[in-house]
Design a protein around this motif. Sequence first.
Motif, PDB file in Angstrom:
ATOM      1  N   MET A  56       0.823  -1.206   0.000  1.00 10.20           N
ATOM      2  CA  MET A  56       0.000   0.000   0.000  1.00 10.20           C
ATOM      3  C   MET A  56       0.863   1.263   0.000  1.00 10.20           C
ATOM      4  O   MET A  56       0.485   2.277  -0.597  1.00 10.20           O
ATOM      5  N   LYS A  57       2.010   1.211   0.670  1.00 13.87           N
ATOM      6  CA  LYS A  57       2.909   2.374   0.649  1.00 13.87           C
ATOM      7  C   LYS A  57       3.462   2.610  -0.746  1.00 13.87           C
ATOM      8  O   LYS A  57       3.656   3.753  -1.165  1.00 13.87           O
ATOM      9  N   ILE A  58       3.713   1.527  -1.472  1.00 14.22           N
ATOM     10  CA  ILE A  58       4.155   1.674  -2.866  1.00 14.22           C
ATOM     11  C   ILE A  58       3.031   2.264  -3.708  1.00 14.22           C
ATOM     12  O   ILE A  58       3.255   3.161  -4.527  1.00 14.22           O
ATOM     13  N   LEU A  59       1.814   1.787  -3.475  1.00 11.77           N
ATOM     14  CA  LEU A  59       0.675   2.298  -4.234  1.00 11.77           C
ATOM     15  C   LEU A  59       0.421   3.775  -3.936  1.00 11.77           C
ATOM     16  O   LEU A  59       0.020   4.532  -4.816  1.00 11.77           O
ATOM     17  N   SER A  60       0.680   4.192  -2.698  1.00 18.13           N
ATOM     18  CA  SER A  60       0.433   5.593  -2.323  1.00 18.13           C
ATOM     19  C   SER A  60       1.581   6.517  -2.688  1.00 18.13           C
ATOM     20  O   SER A  60       1.489   7.732  -2.493  1.00 18.13           O
ATOM     21  N   GLY A  61       2.687   5.950  -3.184  1.00 17.02           N
ATOM     22  CA  GLY A  61       3.832   6.771  -3.559  1.00 17.02           C
ATOM     23  C   GLY A  61       4.784   7.060  -2.422  1.00 17.02           C
ATOM     24  O   GLY A  61       5.767   7.787  -2.604  1.00 17.02           O
ATOM     25  N   ALA A  62       4.529   6.500  -1.239  1.00 12.68           N
ATOM     26  CA  ALA A  62       5.387   6.768  -0.076  1.00 12.68           C
ATOM     27  C   ALA A  62       6.670   5.955  -0.109  1.00 12.68           C
ATOM     28  O   ALA A  62       7.658   6.330   0.525  1.00 12.68           O
ATOM     29  N   VAL A  63       6.665   4.817  -0.823  1.00 13.70           N
ATOM     30  CA  VAL A  63       7.822   3.922  -0.913  1.00 13.70           C
ATOM     31  C   VAL A  63       8.014   3.546  -2.373  1.00 13.70           C
ATOM     32  O   VAL A  63       7.031   3.343  -3.102  1.00 13.70           O
ATOM     33  N   ARG A  64       9.262   3.463  -2.812  1.00 10.06           N
ATOM     34  CA  ARG A  64       9.561   3.046  -4.188  1.00 10.06           C
ATOM     35  C   ARG A  64       9.831   1.553  -4.221  1.00 10.06           C
ATOM     36  O   ARG A  64      10.597   1.030  -3.404  1.00 10.06           O
ATOM     37  N   ALA A  65       9.224   0.859  -5.156  1.00  9.67           N
ATOM     38  CA  ALA A  65       9.474  -0.573  -5.334  1.00  9.67           C
ATOM     39  C   ALA A  65      10.859  -0.782  -5.933  1.00  9.67           C
ATOM     40  O   ALA A  65      11.357   0.065  -6.699  1.00  9.67           O
TER      41      ALA A  65
END
Length: 504
Positions: A56-65
């Motif tokens: 979810m953090k990746i989806l929200s832009g808070a974390v980069r995959a």
Amino acid sequence: MTSAGDHRDLQPVLQMRGISKRYPGARALDNASLDVRAGEVHVVLGENGAGKSTLMKILSGAVRADSGEVLLDDAPVELSSPLRARRLGISTIYQELSLVPHLSVAENIFLGKTPTRWAGVVDFGRMRADARRILDGLRVAIDCDAPVHSLRLAQQQMVEVARALSDEARLLVMDEPTSALSQREVGELFATITRLTSSGVAVVYISHRMDEVFRIGDRVTVLRDGRHVATRNIADVTAAELVRLMANREVAEHYPRRQHSAGEELLRIDRLHGGGLEDISFVLHRGEILGIAGLVGAGRSRLARALVGADPVAERRIVMHGKPIAIESPMAAARAGIGFLPEDRKQQGLVLRLSVERNMSLSHLGALARFGVLNRLKERSEAEDAIASLRIRTPGPDQLVVNLSGGNQQKVVLAKWLAAHAEVLIFDEPTRGIDVAARQEIYLLMNQLVENGAALIMISSDLPEVLGMSDRILVMRGGRVVRELAAHEATDANVLQAALGVAS
């Protein structure tokens, strides 16, 4: 709520493919995937550490995959920041709301995008009108001029939803949105979600409450160990099947539990109640590891803090060595021989800008002093002995704790309590943020402690760790202990069933 069948032939509005993310010492996501269709509630399930939050953090832009791709309407997109995600129509409502309490409802809805008449002059009339229009669309009766701190929690969540809609959100991520709501407020939230999905908004819904999955969901995706396990229509699956999907794995061999022979009763807790905890009683024996399992919000850390007097409770009776004791503060717990290794060792367990030796001595400075003067030679000798026996990797006792690795910092916290001669040690997330090799050392130290007659309470979100190291397991849900299991009868499945409140 729209039925799952209405979505089966629709193209996904969102696709996440081959998403992987590694942190030091751990792989959070391994080739994970998720697809979400317009107008559906898509539930994401998984036990603690399954990878839900990272995805979810990746989806929200808070974390980069580290690898993988995200597509919106079949077009690849770069989610480089939360602002970029919001501009693409992806909004996230976290469990901890991100509102500004002393600003009004309207000001929070348009925070960062306030309408202006001209440069620097806010158009309050337009802002109120636009806020009212969005809230009316949600059928929410909230005063746009009311400060947010005056609202009920459920109303504050509606403001978060309204803020997402002001961004023209097409996909709304909701992380444990009902964790602090009453049943009536849950009903209000679900009615709002139904109105959103009927207008085509897609909702990704994260919850540990199985009844909510079947009440609000259309489809469900299960993650396990950072991988996609299955996606099912809610109408085609049972709660027991979902638990099996979440828990279908063996305990890894790298948990070096030794069979411990429980000795005499060392600690007894009777009817601990208050602070979100309800009527908790249990016994701890010398020479055993008592594991405490449960999902996020079950009350495990609250229990640990209540046991050492860090958080107040309405009622509590603690008996140690057969005698009632009063523990009203962590200092009183330390004097009674109870040590606490907190979940956040950096903020609560260590003073990072002090040396290794001074951190070790903080728990028993009185014993190292005479007439109020600290015996520095004794302090140094104790520290050197602990560094050698616990194999703490440090240039020396003078090294600042902030410069140590996570595993060695944890050993310093442990050394602090061993030097204070603690008989009961409460470990809250003992290996969080620690690499595999350091974990092994912590586990071996735990075995050594109980073999020497100590008793351990281990709280962990890592269920294989609880299963792999405990002699007994207490399962918590909603601030209560709902089941006790001996090590030989505990499995991933029956612990999760108890934690989720699902019949076997």
